[in-house]
Design a protein around this motif. Sequence first.
Motif, PDB file in Angstrom:
ATOM      1  N   VAL A  22       0.839  -1.202   0.000  1.00  0.00           N
ATOM      2  CA  VAL A  22       0.000   0.000   0.000  1.00  0.00           C
ATOM      3  C   VAL A  22       0.873   1.251   0.000  1.00  0.00           C
ATOM      4  O   VAL A  22       1.833   1.352   0.751  1.00  0.00           O
ATOM      5  N   LYS A  24       0.436   5.678  -0.089  1.00  0.00           N
ATOM      6  CA  LYS A  24      -0.446   6.832   0.004  1.00  0.00           C
ATOM      7  C   LYS A  24      -0.035   7.794  -1.106  1.00  0.00           C
ATOM      8  O   LYS A  24       1.166   8.042  -1.292  1.00  0.00           O
ATOM      9  N   GLN A  26      -0.680  11.672  -2.574  1.00  0.00           N
ATOM     10  CA  GLN A  26      -1.154  12.941  -2.046  1.00  0.00           C
ATOM     11  C   GLN A  26      -0.755  14.058  -2.992  1.00  0.00           C
ATOM     12  O   GLN A  26       0.377  14.122  -3.456  1.00  0.00           O
ATOM     13  N   ASP A  38       5.095   4.941   1.131  1.00  0.00           N
ATOM     14  CA  ASP A  38       4.530   3.829   1.895  1.00  0.00           C
ATOM     15  C   ASP A  38       4.534   4.211   3.368  1.00  0.00           C
ATOM     16  O   ASP A  38       5.033   5.268   3.748  1.00  0.00           O
ATOM     17  N   GLU A  39       3.944   3.352   4.197  1.00  0.00           N
ATOM     18  CA  GLU A  39       3.789   3.630   5.621  1.00  0.00           C
ATOM     19  C   GLU A  39       5.125   3.915   6.310  1.00  0.00           C
ATOM     20  O   GLU A  39       5.227   4.792   7.157  1.00  0.00           O
ATOM     21  N   MET A  61      -7.226   9.873  -7.123  1.00  0.00           N
ATOM     22  CA  MET A  61      -7.166  10.669  -5.904  1.00  0.00           C
ATOM     23  C   MET A  61      -8.421  11.525  -5.762  1.00  0.00           C
ATOM     24  O   MET A  61      -8.998  11.627  -4.678  1.00  0.00           O
ATOM     25  N   GLU A  64     -11.639  10.094  -4.149  1.00  0.00           N
ATOM     26  CA  GLU A  64     -11.679   9.820  -2.702  1.00  0.00           C
ATOM     27  C   GLU A  64     -12.063  11.098  -1.955  1.00  0.00           C
ATOM     28  O   GLU A  64     -11.220  11.939  -1.684  1.00  0.00           O
ATOM     29  N   TRP A  67     -10.881  12.745   1.957  1.00  0.00           N
ATOM     30  CA  TRP A  67      -9.824  13.751   2.150  1.00  0.00           C
ATOM     31  C   TRP A  67      -9.976  14.889   1.149  1.00  0.00           C
ATOM     32  O   TRP A  67      -8.995  15.508   0.751  1.00  0.00           O
ATOM     33  N   LYS A  71      -5.964  13.147  -1.320  1.00  0.00           N
ATOM     34  CA  LYS A  71      -5.108  11.983  -1.066  1.00  0.00           C
ATOM     35  C   LYS A  71      -5.951  10.720  -1.081  1.00  0.00           C
ATOM     36  O   LYS A  71      -7.162  10.756  -0.873  1.00  0.00           O
ATOM     37  N   THR A  72      -5.296   9.599  -1.314  1.00  0.00           N
ATOM     38  CA  THR A  72      -5.960   8.308  -1.249  1.00  0.00           C
ATOM     39  C   THR A  72      -4.889   7.232  -1.099  1.00  0.00           C
ATOM     40  O   THR A  72      -3.699   7.523  -1.131  1.00  0.00           O
ATOM     41  N   PHE A  73      -5.330   5.999  -0.921  1.00  0.00           N
ATOM     42  CA  PHE A  73      -4.406   4.866  -0.839  1.00  0.00           C
ATOM     43  C   PHE A  73      -4.525   4.051  -2.110  1.00  0.00           C
ATOM     44  O   PHE A  73      -5.621   3.828  -2.607  1.00  0.00           O
TER      45      PHE A  73
END
Length: 86
Positions: A22, A24, A26, A38-39, A61, A64, A67, A71-73
């Motif tokens: 996954v 993110k 943005q 990534d995280e 993006m 979604e 936000w 942003k989105t995943f």
Amino acid sequence: GMQHSRGTYRTPDGVSAGEKFVVKVQGGSEMMPIMVYDESRTCEFTIPPGQPGFVEVLTEMKKEMAWGGRKTFMKASFDESGCTIY
């Protein structure tokens, strides 16, 4: 998937080549680069306007609304040709 071949990124720890993880994404507008990370922020790069995939990621993006479309995943994976975002 969308190909991205430039940037300072590497496969996150514990993720093997071809395995999806996954990220993110943005950004703000068609004029600003999209940040992708990534995280753990091991994999972190930007997609500048005009680069292949920019419009497709921006479109995802904007869908979604949690936000405000900023942003989105998404999923990404690495192989010999670079990073692909799905």
